[in-house]
Structures are given as C-alpha cells and as structure tokens.
Design a protein around this motif. Sequence first.
Motif, PDB file in Angstrom:
ATOM      1  N   GLY A 142       0.848  -1.186   0.000  1.00 23.15           N
ATOM      2  CA  GLY A 142       0.000   0.000   0.000  1.00 23.15           C
ATOM      3  C   GLY A 142       0.879   1.229   0.000  1.00 23.15           C
ATOM      4  N   ALA A 143       0.916   1.959  -1.114  1.00 18.53           N
ATOM      5  CA  ALA A 143       1.835   3.093  -1.232  1.00 18.53           C
ATOM      6  C   ALA A 143       1.405   3.997  -2.381  1.00 18.53           C
ATOM      7  CB  ALA A 143       3.260   2.587  -1.493  1.00 18.53           C
ATOM      8  N   THR A 144       2.051   5.137  -2.459  1.00 14.95           N
ATOM      9  CA  THR A 144       1.874   5.998  -3.617  1.00 14.95           C
ATOM     10  C   THR A 144       2.683   5.405  -4.774  1.00 14.95           C
ATOM     11  OG1 THR A 144       3.780   7.352  -3.041  1.00 14.95           O
ATOM     12  CG2 THR A 144       1.626   8.060  -2.164  1.00 14.95           C
ATOM     13  N   GLN A 167      -4.191  -6.067   4.151  1.00  7.84           N
ATOM     14  CA  GLN A 167      -3.251  -5.258   4.935  1.00  7.84           C
ATOM     15  C   GLN A 167      -2.679  -4.144   4.066  1.00  7.84           C
ATOM     16  OE1 GLN A 167      -2.804  -5.801   8.252  1.00  7.84           O
ATOM     17  NE2 GLN A 167      -1.635  -3.918   8.327  1.00  7.84           N
ATOM     18  N   ALA A 168      -2.348  -4.474   2.819  1.00  9.06           N
ATOM     19  CA  ALA A 168      -1.835  -3.461   1.893  1.00  9.06           C
ATOM     20  C   ALA A 168      -2.895  -2.385   1.637  1.00  9.06           C
ATOM     21  CB  ALA A 168      -1.405  -4.117   0.587  1.00  9.06           C
ATOM     22  N   GLU A 169      -4.135  -2.783   1.543  1.00  4.13           N
ATOM     23  CA  GLU A 169      -5.230  -1.814   1.353  1.00  4.13           C
ATOM     24  C   GLU A 169      -5.303  -0.856   2.542  1.00  4.13           C
ATOM     25  OE1 GLU A 169      -8.222   0.520   0.238  1.00  4.13           O
ATOM     26  OE2 GLU A 169      -7.242  -0.926  -1.082  1.00  4.13           O
ATOM     27  N   TYR A 170      -5.151  -1.377   3.740  1.00  4.80           N
ATOM     28  CA  TYR A 170      -5.140  -0.525   4.928  1.00  4.80           C
ATOM     29  C   TYR A 170      -4.001   0.506   4.833  1.00  4.80           C
ATOM     30  CZ  TYR A 170      -3.867   0.939   9.608  1.00  4.80           C
ATOM     31  OH  TYR A 170      -3.490   1.693  10.694  1.00  4.80           O
ATOM     32  N   ALA A 200      -4.819   4.338   4.918  1.00  5.65           N
ATOM     33  CA  ALA A 200      -4.706   4.990   6.230  1.00  5.65           C
ATOM     34  C   ALA A 200      -3.281   5.255   6.702  1.00  5.65           C
ATOM     35  CB  ALA A 200      -5.420   4.128   7.281  1.00  5.65           C
ATOM     36  N   ARG A 201      -2.283   4.803   6.009  1.00 10.08           N
ATOM     37  CA  ARG A 201      -0.924   4.938   6.531  1.00 10.08           C
ATOM     38  C   ARG A 201      -0.002   5.689   5.577  1.00 10.08           C
ATOM     39  NH1 ARG A 201       0.557   1.156  10.509  1.00 10.08           N
ATOM     40  NH2 ARG A 201       2.451   2.376  10.651  1.00 10.08           N
ATOM     41  N   THR A 251      -3.241   9.629  -2.542  1.00 12.77           N
ATOM     42  CA  THR A 251      -2.985   8.874  -3.765  1.00 12.77           C
ATOM     43  C   THR A 251      -2.438   7.477  -3.510  1.00 12.77           C
ATOM     44  OG1 THR A 251      -0.793   9.862  -3.942  1.00 12.77           O
ATOM     45  CG2 THR A 251      -2.588  10.954  -5.142  1.00 12.77           C
ATOM     46  N   GLY A 252      -2.527   7.002  -2.270  1.00 14.87           N
ATOM     47  CA  GLY A 252      -2.073   5.649  -1.980  1.00 14.87           C
ATOM     48  C   GLY A 252      -2.963   4.634  -2.671  1.00 14.87           C
ATOM     49  N   ARG A 253      -2.360   3.563  -3.119  1.00 15.01           N
ATOM     50  CA  ARG A 253      -3.120   2.470  -3.739  1.00 15.01           C
ATOM     51  C   ARG A 253      -2.385   1.171  -3.461  1.00 15.01           C
ATOM     52  NH1 ARG A 253      -2.917   3.514 -10.096  1.00 15.01           N
ATOM     53  NH2 ARG A 253      -4.438   1.853  -9.976  1.00 15.01           N
ATOM     54  N   VAL A 254      -2.983   0.065  -3.826  1.00 12.20           N
ATOM     55  CA  VAL A 254      -2.369  -1.244  -3.602  1.00 12.20           C
ATOM     56  C   VAL A 254      -1.628  -1.667  -4.858  1.00 12.20           C
ATOM     57  CG1 VAL A 254      -2.759  -3.672  -3.041  1.00 12.20           C
ATOM     58  CG2 VAL A 254      -4.134  -1.898  -1.935  1.00 12.20           C
ATOM     59  N   TRP A 255      -0.379  -2.082  -4.641  1.00 16.36           N
ATOM     60  CA  TRP A 255       0.494  -2.565  -5.705  1.00 16.36           C
ATOM     61  C   TRP A 255       0.763  -4.044  -5.472  1.00 16.36           C
ATOM     62  CZ3 TRP A 255       1.395   0.946  -9.431  1.00 16.36           C
ATOM     63  CH2 TRP A 255       1.151   2.284  -9.096  1.00 16.36           C
ATOM     64  N   VAL A 256       1.057  -4.766  -6.527  1.00 12.91           N
ATOM     65  CA  VAL A 256       1.319  -6.200  -6.424  1.00 12.91           C
ATOM     66  C   VAL A 256       2.541  -6.539  -7.268  1.00 12.91           C
ATOM     67  CG1 VAL A 256      -0.301  -6.749  -8.304  1.00 12.91           C
ATOM     68  CG2 VAL A 256       0.282  -8.512  -6.615  1.00 12.91           C
ATOM     69  N   ALA A 257       3.315  -7.504  -6.771  1.00 13.53           N
ATOM     70  CA  ALA A 257       4.510  -7.951  -7.500  1.00 13.53           C
ATOM     71  C   ALA A 257       4.821  -9.393  -7.134  1.00 13.53           C
ATOM     72  CB  ALA A 257       5.708  -7.068  -7.147  1.00 13.53           C
ATOM     73  N   ASN A 258       5.470 -10.074  -8.048  1.00 17.19           N
ATOM     74  CA  ASN A 258       6.056 -11.380  -7.754  1.00 17.19           C
ATOM     75  C   ASN A 258       7.504 -11.110  -7.358  1.00 17.19           C
ATOM     76  OD1 ASN A 258       3.764 -12.853  -8.426  1.00 17.19           O
ATOM     77  ND2 ASN A 258       4.356 -13.054 -10.564  1.00 17.19           N
TER      78      ASN A 258
END
Length: 189
Positions: free
Chosen positions: A106-108, A123-126, A130-131, A138-145
């Motif tokens: 969860g980050a910009t 947890q990343a969404e939180y 909120a963090r 502009t925080g959003r959830v990112w995903v990576a392998n």
Amino acid sequence: MVTRADVEGWVIRNRIVYTDVDIEEIEGIIKRTGNLAPISELVRLFSRGEISRAALTLFLPRAWVGREANSQVPVETWRAMFEHIAYTEDGIVKSRRRRTVRAYRGATEANREGLSWSLDPRQAEYFARARQAPRVTTGRVWVANIPADRVFARVLESMEKEIVADARDLDILPVELEAQLPTPRWWWR
C-alpha cells in the motif's frame, strides 16, 4: 541490566553465527543505548563500517519492526543494512526460502518500490488508505512477484505478515491488474 549470558542466549536462540567479540560488541551497544533496537546507533555504526554482521543481524529485524512510520532513515540505508545481514524470519536466521512470492504494498506510485511488502492484500489496502503521509490521498495497492533472492526478511509473527524485499526493477502493477502477473509456481527460483 543486560548480562553476557542474556546476549549469548539471544544470539543462540536467533541462530546467529557469532564470536566472543560479537557478544562484547552487542553488550556494549545495549549498555550505551539502553535499547534492544537502537536504530540511530545502528545507522551510525553501519555507516562507519563499525558493526559486525552478527550484531546487525540481531538488532536490525527488531529495529525494523519497531520503527516509526516516519522513520528518518533513508530507504537506501535500510536496504544496505538488510543486504549485509543474514536472512531472517521473525528475527531468527533461517535458510532462505527458494520460491517466488506474490506480495502487496500500500503506497503511492512514487513509493511503490519500497522495502515493506505484505502477504495479505487487505493489509496493503489498509496501508494505502490509512498509513500515508498527512494529506496524501494517492495511496493504492500494488502487487509484485518477488523472487526469493530479493527477500531479506519475513516478519510473520506480527499482524502485518510482511516481507522486507528489494523490489527495484520488478514488474509492480496496480492490484487491479494482478491477473497480468504470472502465477508464482513452486519451481520458480
């Protein structure tokens, strides 16, 4: 007061390879700082090349978990310190896992390559919501392998279920595009 026996017990319990000099160093750091996770002292000693791998391996996972959200330590310094220590899980030195892991952050957009990644998308969404820094929306959830050799540590005993990883130059996508990432397989190295 922390004794030599206390320090030896910690390094043995955490499976850290150590020498008598390492025990004296760890004991001295604790006596000087009065702290079991002395972030500023770790950074100072590391930047001067004056801390052993054993001492940093004992202190760094605790310092990471206990750090403030607005830590003044640059991400490059955290990364360099983690690159210097043995791989740990909940502060215990372990053999590095051998498979790629799907993780979320969860980050910009500017901070999507950070070190802290969650194994739980909720947890990343939180963190995205909120963090973030004050007034950042502009925080959003990112995903990576994340390949195993990029993972420095796992922290599974906390609520966050996080990994500390070097995600630079990996494919990091918004979670809405997660299906575009190949599914990690057990044979991935």
